[in-house]
Design an enzyme around this catalytic site. Structure first.
Site, PDB file in Angstrom:
ATOM      1  N   ASP A   1     -49.923  75.497  -6.785  1.00 50.27           N
ATOM      2  CA  ASP A   1     -49.132  75.343  -8.425  1.00 50.27           C
ATOM      3  C   ASP A   1     -48.702  74.152  -8.229  1.00 50.27           C
ATOM      4  OD1 ASP A   1     -48.958  75.724 -11.171  1.00 50.27           O
ATOM      5  OD2 ASP A   1     -48.623  77.329 -10.848  1.00 50.27           O
TER       6      ASP A   1
ATOM      7  N   TRP B   1     -41.272  73.336 -16.434  1.00 49.19           N
ATOM      8  CA  TRP B   1     -40.761  74.182 -15.855  1.00 49.19           C
ATOM      9  C   TRP B   1     -41.958  75.169 -15.950  1.00 49.19           C
ATOM     10  CZ3 TRP B   1     -41.256  79.432 -14.753  1.00 49.19           C
ATOM     11  CH2 TRP B   1     -40.698  79.487 -13.381  1.00 49.19           C
TER      12      TRP B   1
ATOM     13  N   ARG C   1     -52.969  81.084  -2.387  1.00 45.96           N
ATOM     14  CA  ARG C   1     -51.919  79.573  -2.842  1.00 45.96           C
ATOM     15  C   ARG C   1     -51.252  79.313  -2.083  1.00 45.96           C
ATOM     16  NH1 ARG C   1     -48.398  79.892  -8.203  1.00 45.96           N
ATOM     17  NH2 ARG C   1     -46.597  80.576  -7.181  1.00 45.96           N
TER      18      ARG C   1
ATOM     19  N   GLU D   1     -52.266  78.290 -18.382  1.00 45.80           N
ATOM     20  CA  GLU D   1     -52.164  80.108 -18.724  1.00 45.80           C
ATOM     21  C   GLU D   1     -51.414  80.471 -19.996  1.00 45.80           C
ATOM     22  OE1 GLU D   1     -49.427  79.585 -14.539  1.00 45.80           O
ATOM     23  OE2 GLU D   1     -47.970  79.594 -15.955  1.00 45.80           O
TER      24      GLU D   1
ATOM     25  N   GLU E   1     -55.919  84.898 -10.030  1.00 46.02           N
ATOM     26  CA  GLU E   1     -54.791  85.547  -9.064  1.00 46.02           C
ATOM     27  C   GLU E   1     -54.425  86.580  -9.392  1.00 46.02           C
ATOM     28  OE1 GLU E   1     -52.097  83.380 -11.923  1.00 46.02           O
ATOM     29  OE2 GLU E   1     -50.180  82.941 -10.190  1.00 46.02           O
TER      30      GLU E   1
ATOM     31  N   TYR F   1     -39.176  76.633  -6.598  1.00 44.45           N
ATOM     32  CA  TYR F   1     -39.792  77.959  -7.694  1.00 44.45           C
ATOM     33  C   TYR F   1     -40.349  78.329  -5.882  1.00 44.45           C
ATOM     34  CZ  TYR F   1     -43.225  80.132  -9.831  1.00 44.45           C
ATOM     35  OH  TYR F   1     -44.169  81.566 -10.023  1.00 44.45           O
TER      36      TYR F   1
ATOM     37  N   HIS G   1     -46.295  73.088 -11.128  1.00 46.19           N
ATOM     38  CA  HIS G   1     -45.689  73.740 -12.435  1.00 46.19           C
ATOM     39  C   HIS G   1     -45.607  72.801 -12.924  1.00 46.19           C
ATOM     40  CE1 HIS G   1     -45.488  78.449 -11.673  1.00 46.19           C
ATOM     41  NE2 HIS G   1     -45.317  77.854 -10.488  1.00 46.19           N
TER      42      HIS G   1
HETATM   43  C1  CS2 Z   1     -47.011  80.751 -12.200  1.00 45.72           C
HETATM   44  C2  CS2 Z   1     -46.899  81.382 -12.929  1.00 45.72           C
HETATM   45  O1  CS2 Z   1     -49.004  82.359 -11.750  1.00 45.72           O
HETATM   46  C3  CS2 Z   1     -49.207  81.268 -11.867  1.00 45.72           C
HETATM   47  O2  CS2 Z   1     -50.021  80.471 -12.162  1.00 45.72           O
HETATM   48  O3  CS2 Z   1     -47.512  79.739 -12.846  1.00 45.72           O
HETATM   49  O4  CS2 Z   1     -45.063  81.837 -11.770  1.00 45.72           O
HETATM   50  C4  CS2 Z   1     -45.286  80.992 -14.500  1.00 45.72           C
HETATM   51  O5  CS2 Z   1     -44.730  80.680 -13.547  1.00 45.72           O
HETATM   52  C5  CS2 Z   1     -44.971  82.514 -14.833  1.00 45.72           C
HETATM   53  O6  CS2 Z   1     -46.123  83.058 -15.631  1.00 45.72           O
HETATM   54  C6  CS2 Z   1     -44.384  81.743 -16.046  1.00 45.72           C
HETATM   55  O7  CS2 Z   1     -43.747  83.031 -17.267  1.00 45.72           O
HETATM   56 MG    MG Z   2     -49.298  78.608 -12.875  1.00 42.63          MG
END
Ligand code: CS2
Ligand code: MG
Length: 405
Positions: free
Chosen positions: A212, A405, A147, A264, A341, A159, A214
């Site tokens: 990602d 977020w 990723r 998620e 992941e 992020y 987000h």
């Molecule tokens: C993210 C996570 O791993 C991912 O795909 O989206 O880092 C996510 O932001 C966190 O699990 C939030 O707690």
């Molecule tokens: Mg994610």
């Protein structure tokens, strides 16, 4: 064999985890993960006050009945707090059943569908070059899927990109108030294609690439991004837009052949139902901890298989090693498994507390053959790492508007 005792532990080996231990009348115990990032104590109180008293004395083998009892039986169905509590009990009961049977949990699900579980690693960077340096390192370590996230020039924070701090974002415990981050869609669009052009040049075409978003984009912006990235052949584009309104994904889907992934934050099969049955996504990213445990993920996975949707469980470090152990058993069983992941659990404190039994070799996980889930939790060592209130950041547009977020 009845449930004799249920204990809830909250520890912070770098970040907070809620770990549940169920012990039966014959002394067998099982472990579950009930961590809801930034809202940990809500699950603890829900478990201790409302769930644990109802389960003492029940048949520990009655996993399905206990799941239904905690879901249908409570009137307040769904929701992250409720479902994390259900999930933790469910995982612990599968762990117990495996230990009693003398079999790893994947055998109870139906056995292996593959030899090992393909993982994707994270490559983050302050610049495209740094992201790709990190990606190249993962390739050298044998990973076949990565990723890619890179800082957006002109934004204060991006992020997952931490400057000189080595840890993954969510591993920083102790943020007593939520930090804030900024976001600009035009600035992101000015960077993102460059990242994937450079990635294909540097890494070639044999490595799977993922990204990602987000949920920072609107559906029409996601459609544009999907089209823009088609030449770089992503394995999937994750969380392009929010899908509280699942119709959003129809719009994205109609415009692009870039595979889409989401899930998620989903808590039940109902959150994914329309997306799956209308074939609006390609990968469902539910987590055992947040979507109701092994029992619920097995059901979602089977449902998804009818529509050619693959399981790609969430694997961020805010899910504890207990959840990751549960995922490994689901992943090795699921006929429609896609990818897991995997950020890893790097810090030493965490390794003291949790000991897992699967092995990662060349970007593939070889699943535990130990009876149950193959995970241990050292509750004595955990005492040295008490809970610290900590939050994920809040995101705002540059004019101050609160954003996804
Ligand atoms: C993210 C996570 O791993 C991912 O795909 O989206 O880092 C996510 O932001 C966190 O699990 C939030 O707690
Ligand atoms: Mg994610």
């Amino acid at each position: 064999m009845v449930i004799d005792k249920i204990e809830v532990f909250v520890s912070c080996p770098g970040r907070n985890f809620v770990t549940v231990k169920v012990t039966t009348s014959d002394g067998t115990y099982g472990l579950g993960d009930a961590t809801v990032n930034g809202r940990e104590m809500a699950v603890v109180s829900y478990l201790e006050e409302h769930v644990v008293p109802c389960l003492i004395g029940r048949d520990a083998h009655a996993i399905e009945d206990i799941w239904q009892y905690l879901y249908k039986g409570v009137y307040w169905r769904k929701g992250p707090i409720n479902m994390a509590a259900v999930a933790s009990i469910d995982m612990a009961l599968w762990d117990i059943k495996g230990k009693v049977a003398g079999l790893p949990v994947y055998q109870l699900l139906g056995g292996k569908s593959r030899n090992a579980v393909t993982l994707y690693a994270h490559a983050n960077g302050k610049s495209i070059e740094q992201t790709l340096d990190n990606a190249a390192q993962h390739v050298n370590n044998g990973f076949k899927a990565i990723r890619l996230q890179s800082a957006v020039p002109g934004l204060k924070v991006t992020y997952g990109v931490l400057g000189d701090k080595k840890d993954y974002y969510e591993q920083q415990g102790n943020r007593p108030l939520p930090p804030e981050e900024d976001w600009s869609t035009p600035k992101y669009f000015a960077m993102i294609e460059e990242l994937f052009i450079a990635a294909r040049k540097r890494l070639g075409n044999d490595i799977h690439l993922l990204h990602d978003v987000h949920s920072r984009l609107t559906p029409i912006e996601s459609a544009k991004l999907g089209k823009l990235l088609e030449p770089y052949n992503l394995m999937f584009l994750e969380d392009a837009s929010m899908a509280e309104n699942q119709e959003n994904y129809k719009l994205i889907r109609h415009h692009t052949t870039t595979p889409l992934a989401i899930g998620e934050t989903y808590n039940t099969i109902w959150d994914c139902k329309d997306l799956i049955q209308n074939q609006l996504i390609d990968f469902i990213r539910v987590a055992a901890t947040h979507a109701g445990g092994i029992t619920a993920l097995r059901r979602i996975t089977d449902f998804a298989s009818i529509y050619n949707v693959k399981l790609a469980p969430h694997g961020a470090p805010d899910l504890s090693p207990v959840c990751m152990a549960a995922h490994m058993h689901l992943n090795i069983w699921a006929p429609n498994f896609g990818i897991q992941e995997f950020v890893g659990f790097g810090n030493d404190e965490l390794k003291q507390l949790f000991k897992h039994d699967y092995k990662v070799v060349d970007g593939m996980a070889h699943v535990s053959e130990a009876p149950g889930l193959g995970i241990e939790f050292d509750e004595e060592a955990a005492k040295a790492f008490p809970y610290k209130r900590s939050y994920l950041p809040v995101c705002r547009l540059e004019d101050g508007t609160v954003w996804n977020w």
